[in-house]
Design a protein around this motif. Structure first.
Motif, mmCIF file in Angstrom:
data_model
loop_
_atom_site.group_PDB
_atom_site.id
_atom_site.type_symbol
_atom_site.label_atom_id
_atom_site.label_comp_id
_atom_site.label_asym_id
_atom_site.label_seq_id
_atom_site.Cartn_x
_atom_site.Cartn_y
_atom_site.Cartn_z
ATOM 1 N N ALA A 135 92.574 73.533 43.757
ATOM 2 C CA ALA A 135 92.800 74.027 42.393
ATOM 3 C C ALA A 135 94.294 74.053 42.073
ATOM 4 O O ALA A 135 94.693 73.740 40.942
ATOM 5 C CB ALA A 135 92.194 75.422 42.239
ATOM 6 N N THR A 144 82.316 85.097 44.250
ATOM 7 C CA THR A 144 83.360 84.175 43.772
ATOM 8 C C THR A 144 83.092 82.758 44.281
ATOM 9 O O THR A 144 83.397 81.784 43.592
ATOM 10 C CB THR A 144 84.786 84.594 44.198
ATOM 11 O OG1 THR A 144 84.895 84.646 45.609
ATOM 12 C CG2 THR A 144 85.186 85.917 43.578
ATOM 13 N N VAL A 195 93.136 91.505 40.033
ATOM 14 C CA VAL A 195 91.782 90.947 40.058
ATOM 15 C C VAL A 195 91.162 90.982 38.670
ATOM 16 O O VAL A 195 90.556 90.001 38.213
ATOM 17 C CB VAL A 195 90.905 91.704 41.085
ATOM 18 C CG1 VAL A 195 89.421 91.361 40.911
ATOM 19 C CG2 VAL A 195 91.360 91.381 42.511
ATOM 20 N N SER A 203 88.061 76.084 36.335
ATOM 21 C CA SER A 203 88.001 75.960 37.792
ATOM 22 C C SER A 203 89.259 76.527 38.442
ATOM 23 O O SER A 203 89.195 77.208 39.484
ATOM 24 C CB SER A 203 87.827 74.484 38.153
ATOM 25 O OG SER A 203 87.776 74.312 39.539
ATOM 26 N N VAL A 204 90.402 76.278 37.837
ATOM 27 C CA VAL A 204 91.664 76.804 38.377
ATOM 28 C C VAL A 204 91.678 78.332 38.323
ATOM 29 O O VAL A 204 92.085 78.997 39.279
ATOM 30 C CB VAL A 204 92.863 76.199 37.613
ATOM 31 C CG1 VAL A 204 94.160 76.935 37.938
ATOM 32 C CG2 VAL A 204 93.003 74.708 37.947
ATOM 33 N N VAL A 231 80.933 76.328 38.630
ATOM 34 C CA VAL A 231 81.942 75.679 37.789
ATOM 35 C C VAL A 231 82.083 74.208 38.184
ATOM 36 O O VAL A 231 82.213 73.326 37.327
ATOM 37 C CB VAL A 231 83.297 76.410 37.884
ATOM 38 C CG1 VAL A 231 84.405 75.585 37.239
ATOM 39 C CG2 VAL A 231 83.207 77.779 37.206
ATOM 40 N N VAL A 260 90.899 76.672 47.003
ATOM 41 C CA VAL A 260 92.059 77.237 46.285
ATOM 42 C C VAL A 260 93.203 76.220 46.258
ATOM 43 O O VAL A 260 93.857 76.029 45.220
ATOM 44 C CB VAL A 260 92.488 78.569 46.929
ATOM 45 C CG1 VAL A 260 93.849 79.014 46.411
ATOM 46 C CG2 VAL A 260 91.433 79.645 46.665
ATOM 47 N N VAL A 281 89.073 80.358 38.360
ATOM 48 C CA VAL A 281 88.142 80.867 39.377
ATOM 49 C C VAL A 281 88.801 80.834 40.750
ATOM 50 O O VAL A 281 88.652 81.763 41.553
ATOM 51 C CB VAL A 281 86.831 80.054 39.373
ATOM 52 C CG1 VAL A 281 85.987 80.381 40.601
ATOM 53 C CG2 VAL A 281 86.040 80.335 38.099
ATOM 54 N N ALA A 282 89.564 79.795 41.014
ATOM 55 C CA ALA A 282 90.242 79.706 42.311
ATOM 56 C C ALA A 282 91.285 80.817 42.450
ATOM 57 O O ALA A 282 91.453 81.384 43.535
ATOM 58 C CB ALA A 282 90.898 78.338 42.471
ATOM 59 N N GLU A 283 91.985 81.126 41.362
ATOM 60 C CA GLU A 283 92.984 82.202 41.434
ATOM 61 C C GLU A 283 92.311 83.545 41.718
ATOM 62 O O GLU A 283 92.858 84.399 42.409
ATOM 63 C CB GLU A 283 93.806 82.250 40.136
ATOM 64 C CG GLU A 283 94.699 81.021 40.019
ATOM 65 C CD GLU A 283 95.573 81.004 38.767
ATOM 66 O OE1 GLU A 283 95.558 81.984 37.997
ATOM 67 O OE2 GLU A 283 96.281 79.997 38.564
ATOM 68 N N LEU A 284 91.115 83.701 41.200
ATOM 69 C CA LEU A 284 90.331 84.904 41.500
ATOM 70 C C LEU A 284 89.857 84.882 42.960
ATOM 71 O O LEU A 284 89.977 85.869 43.694
ATOM 72 C CB LEU A 284 89.131 84.945 40.541
ATOM 73 C CG LEU A 284 88.114 86.059 40.711
ATOM 74 C CD1 LEU A 284 88.754 87.429 40.622
ATOM 75 C CD2 LEU A 284 87.014 85.918 39.646
ATOM 76 N N MET A 285 89.331 83.743 43.381
ATOM 77 C CA MET A 285 88.800 83.618 44.741
ATOM 78 C C MET A 285 89.885 83.832 45.786
ATOM 79 O O MET A 285 89.614 84.339 46.883
ATOM 80 C CB MET A 285 88.148 82.238 44.899
ATOM 81 C CG MET A 285 87.322 82.104 46.160
ATOM 82 S SD MET A 285 86.163 80.696 46.065
ATOM 83 C CE MET A 285 87.311 79.324 45.986
ATOM 84 N N GLU A 286 91.107 83.451 45.437
ATOM 85 C CA GLU A 286 92.215 83.587 46.390
ATOM 86 C C GLU A 286 92.380 85.033 46.868
ATOM 87 O O GLU A 286 92.791 85.274 48.000
ATOM 88 C CB GLU A 286 93.515 83.097 45.722
ATOM 89 C CG GLU A 286 94.650 82.911 46.709
ATOM 90 C CD GLU A 286 95.888 82.309 46.046
ATOM 91 O OE1 GLU A 286 95.908 82.140 44.807
ATOM 92 O OE2 GLU A 286 96.834 82.007 46.797
#
Lengths: 108, 108, 108, 108
Positions: free
Chosen positions: B39, C31, D64, D35-36, C38, B36, D38-43
């Motif tokens: 990113a 995730t 989410v 990619s960014v 990705v 994260v 996906v990271a915001e989701l993963m966070e």
């Protein structure tokens, strides 16, 4: 011999220069490479439980260590291109974090 | 004072322990946090050209430096949990890379 | 035959159930897997110029297409586990984006 | 009305064209943006247990869902720029996966 981040920075700088790779090492590209290496590291943990990730079997460790190394290598290379002193910015960020997450009295 | 990766490792270890965060710091979770943060750093560069990424305007630098710091912080914390010596694994990886990408005679 | 996202959702659900993989398919883990896929896609582009990324040589396309497929597969699987209707949330987000980035008169 | 991936593809294409954003939408840049997101989701999931990630509290769901939408939006936009038919490549990949992970007799 590489004993410090400064040694590693110089070693990576020379390695790239000798191979004429500087043309590829824009900060933009290096953040992509850094992200890819982190994903290769994360891949080792994605189907493990947290507990399993804490006690990796010994035969997994060499591959995990190599991915950790790749992450550090691209981070150091990126910091060099951005002219960022890694330890200095981390020290500054720790001060910010200490203000952001103060210890409650009960913790002290 | 944080002057080395060893200092940073100890400082982060204490910071987490004082806040009872060790329960969250499994290698699995730390790789997610590391990803994260990378990113968040990459986001600064995604719409820039490579050339623009090489010459960031000064007003952007503090935010970029802070993201670089966050990446190092999670990488050092993860390495501590995995009991990996960051500089040692990078040195070993540099040896592997030197074998994998030998200098051609023309480069020497 | 898989012709729609709904078909793909059902196909993935059955594929996981038949292999007893549901135990691994928490949103947290999915995730991570999505992020890894990705990165595998991004790896194809990291050292290319933007122009090169726009005109990939034909021999690269099968591998790139396969990575794109993997990203969609994990995204659809994740949306299913989160009970999110992918197209519906994208439609709603497009409305938000239209408000956030209004057309200037000169563009109309 | 956006009811299908084809609708979404066309809507995103028009949205970008109207804002003169096509110049930024190289596959290289779009993979970074993907990619960014996906990271915001993963966070949202990084400090949760797997079980917690499976039963998110209702107040977390709108954020989410919005991140899931952003991931789909960039994936569809990227596929359009790469001239990839998303569902077709996923169908093909499912065939590959079926060969790669055959059902054992005990599962059938």
């Amino acid at each position: 011999m590489i004993k410090t981040l400064a040694d590693l920075t110089l070693s990576l700088r020379r390695f790239a220069a000798e191979r004429d790779w500087e043309q590829f090492h824009s900060p933009k590209n290096l953040t992509m490479a850094l992200s890819v290496e982190v994903a290769e590291l994360m891949e080792h943990f994605q189907w493990l439980t947290e507990e399993q990730s804490t006690g990796l079997p010994p035969e997994k460790l060499p591959a995990v260590r190599e991915e950790v190394a790749d992450v550090l290598i691209y981070l150091v290379r990126l910091a060099d291109r951005l002219e960022v002193d890694l330890v200095a910015v981390a020290e500054r960020k720790m001060e910010i974090n200490a203000e952001r997450f103060p210890l409650r009295e009960a913790d002290q």
